[in-house]
Write an enzyme that holds these catalytic residues in place. Structure first.
Site, PDB file in Angstrom:
ATOM      1  N   ASP A  95       1.934  -1.304  11.761  1.00 34.55           N
ATOM      2  CA  ASP A  95       0.618  -1.707  11.253  1.00 34.55           C
ATOM      3  C   ASP A  95       0.306  -3.172  11.565  1.00 34.55           C
ATOM      4  O   ASP A  95      -0.823  -3.623  11.362  1.00 34.55           O
ATOM      5  CB  ASP A  95       0.549  -1.482   9.735  1.00 34.55           C
ATOM      6  CG  ASP A  95       0.568   0.004   9.390  1.00 34.55           C
ATOM      7  OD1 ASP A  95       0.235   0.837  10.262  1.00 34.55           O
ATOM      8  OD2 ASP A  95       0.937   0.340   8.244  1.00 34.55           O
ATOM      9  N   ARG A 125      -6.195   2.044  17.967  1.00 29.30           N
ATOM     10  CA  ARG A 125      -5.949   0.602  17.860  1.00 29.30           C
ATOM     11  C   ARG A 125      -5.620  -0.053  19.198  1.00 29.30           C
ATOM     12  O   ARG A 125      -5.755  -1.272  19.317  1.00 29.30           O
ATOM     13  CB  ARG A 125      -4.836   0.322  16.838  1.00 29.30           C
ATOM     14  CG  ARG A 125      -5.360   0.348  15.434  1.00 29.30           C
ATOM     15  CD  ARG A 125      -4.386  -0.228  14.423  1.00 29.30           C
ATOM     16  NE  ARG A 125      -5.024  -0.169  13.112  1.00 29.30           N
ATOM     17  CZ  ARG A 125      -4.384   0.002  11.968  1.00 29.30           C
ATOM     18  NH1 ARG A 125      -3.070   0.137  11.967  1.00 29.30           N
ATOM     19  NH2 ARG A 125      -5.045   0.028  10.823  1.00 29.30           N
ATOM     20  N   LYS A 134       0.840  -1.212   0.000  1.00 31.20           N
ATOM     21  CA  LYS A 134       0.000   0.000   0.000  1.00 31.20           C
ATOM     22  C   LYS A 134       0.869   1.254   0.000  1.00 31.20           C
ATOM     23  O   LYS A 134       0.625   2.181  -0.759  1.00 31.20           O
ATOM     24  CB  LYS A 134      -0.927  -0.035   1.217  1.00 31.20           C
ATOM     25  CG  LYS A 134      -1.932   1.088   1.275  1.00 31.20           C
ATOM     26  CD  LYS A 134      -3.202   0.674   1.986  1.00 31.20           C
ATOM     27  CE  LYS A 134      -3.025   0.457   3.467  1.00 31.20           C
ATOM     28  NZ  LYS A 134      -2.951   1.721   4.244  1.00 31.20           N
ATOM     29  N   SER A 135       1.888   1.277   0.853  1.00 31.49           N
ATOM     30  CA  SER A 135       2.749   2.473   0.931  1.00 31.49           C
ATOM     31  C   SER A 135       3.438   2.727  -0.406  1.00 31.49           C
ATOM     32  O   SER A 135       3.506   3.866  -0.881  1.00 31.49           O
ATOM     33  CB  SER A 135       3.810   2.277   2.012  1.00 31.49           C
ATOM     34  OG  SER A 135       3.214   2.202   3.271  1.00 31.49           O
TER      35      SER A 135
END
Ligand code: S3P
Length: 443
Positions: A321, A352, A21-22
């Protein structure tokens, strides 16, 4: 829509890690401001990246999908963005990376644009990026508390030297992307090393980036303004943060082995593998290729008897993450696992720390909330009771972690909403099924 994951006796199979994703965000953004045409392959076609693609298109780049994960992007060239038409806000959906990096990129252009996002993104802090960008000359008006929507006016920038108080690749990257258009050399001093994909990909697009490693602190990164990016063929490596779900599924299952191919191998991202290995995980990595600026590996993960650990806080930035799925590993370990130094989890897609604690408690695992982490009392292999309904809180990684937990718990685990999974891992359900998990979607 809800989903339920039922316990399975064994797992097995091979999946290819979806595009990182990054790196996908960065490839689209850099191609959009490069001179000439770029092709991007292996792109993650999750909603977050698609929103970035829409944004650069609204700013004038030519963006065309030519096949699965394959995109052709015609760059506007240095300084070439134009303001989106009236009424066309740049909507970044759920993505902090999309919004924050684009603030840096837009900030260096003579452009005004309104940045918006979904309920989760609109509750997340933008000031961490806007503070240094304002110092460089960007003008920004935000909703109260430095939240979205934000109206960004870019323009002529001057270089700064900035030491972000938080360990954040997004802050570093936003400042560097603005620095491309600033007068002088922009310097970011990192207190801890964070993911370095911006540095690697800028170099691949022909930009000179200075990286000075330091003992006991993160690197000092610099970029001279006025450098042009050159269009190129960019290949995106597989995402270790998504691969972590398949790896964890194999580790906590009673029996079996999973192979994940094409995964980015970069020490700023692979803390989860180190942490799992410290718990006694049966893991092997083998070199299997290259992508733009990055090496890739295949990871072979086998069902393991895990033991609780005190996580080295120095590993946190390289697995930030992965902490929700790491908490799932800790639930299936013997003994206690302690995580500290992770206060940044409070400002992710959800808080989170709270979301992890709620996910574990509702499934019968004792967990203590700390200001900057949590302590899990593991139930041992196959020992997690399960049976809970987990609140997703607009957080894709909480939803996926809970569904992995259900595959090895004693009773099924449900999540209240799986829509967010498409932001980062549209193939999640197919991959879980391919590996032998039993996940059913539906209310
Ligand atoms: C990202 C950086 C991290 C990470 C996020 C992606 C990036 O955020 O949590 O998912 O692509 O630069 P922070 O910079 O806020 O730590």
């Amino acid at each position: 829509m809800r989903a339920t994951s039922r316990p399975v006796a064994r797992i097995g199979g091979t999946v290819r890690a979806p595009g990182d994703k990054s790196c996908s965000h960065r490839a689209v953004m850099m191609a959009a401001v490069a001179e000439g045409v770029s092709t991007v392959t292996g792109l993650l076609e999750g909603e977050d990246v698609l929103n970035t693609a829409k944004a650069v298109k609204a700013l004038g780049a030519g963006v065309v999908r030519t096949g699965p994960g394959a995109w052709r992007i015609e760059g506007v060239g240095s300084g070439g963005f134009s303001s989106p038409g009236p009424g066309s806000d740049l909507d970044f959906g759920n993505s902090g990376t999309g919004a924050r990096l684009m603030m840096g990129l837009v900030g260096g252009h003579d452009v005004s644009a309104t940045f918006t996002g979904d309920a989760s993104l609109s509750s997340r802090p933008m000031e961490r990026v806007l503070k240094p960008l304002r110092e460089m000359g960007v003008k920004a008006e935000t909703a109260p508390g430095g939240r979205l929507p934000a109206l960004i006016h870019g323009g002529k920038l001057k270089a700064i030297r900035y030491a972000p108080p938080e360990a954040s690749a997004q802050v570093k990257s936003a400042v560097m992307l603005a620095g491309l258009r600033a007068e002088g050399v922009t310097i970011v001093e990192e207190k801890e090393a964070t993911r370095d994909h911006t540095e690697r990909m800028l170099r691949a697009f022909g930009v000179e980036v200075g990286i000075e490693e330091r003992q006991g602190a993160g690197p000092v990164v610099s970029v001279r303004g006025g450098q042009a990016l050159k269009g190129m063929a960019a290949a995106v490596a597989g995402d270790p943060s998504s691969a972590a779900f398949a790896i964890a599924l194999a580790l906590v299952s009673g029996e079996g082995e999973a192979t994940i191919t094409g995964m980015l191998d970069n020490r700023t991202r692979t803390g989860f593998l180190d942490a799992a290995a410290a718990m006694g995980a049966d893991l092997r990595s083998e070199a299997d290729g290259q992508a733009t600026g990055e090496d890739t590996v295949r990871v072979i993960a086998r069902a393991s008897n895990l033991k609780g650990i005190t996580l080295d806080p120095a590993l946190v930035p390289s697995m930030i993450d992965e902490l929700p799925i790491f908490a799932v590993l800790a639930s299936f370990a013997d003994g206690k696992t302690k995580v500290t130094g992770a206060a940044e989890l409070r400002v992710k897609e959800s808080d989170r720390i709270k979301a992890i604690c709620a996910m574990l408690s509702v499934n019968g695992v004792s967990v203590e909330e700390l200001p900057d982490g949590f302590i899990v009392t593991g139930k041992g292999p196959r020992g997690v009771p399960g049976g809970g309904l987990v609140e997703t809180r607009h957080d894709h990684r909480i939803a996926m972690s809970a569904l992995v937990m259900g595959a090895a718990a004693k009773s099924p685990v449900s999540v209240d909403d799986v829509a967010m999974i498409a932001t980062s891992y549209p193939d999640f359900f197919d991959h879980m099924t391919a590996l032998g998990a039993n996940v059913i979607q539906g209310d």
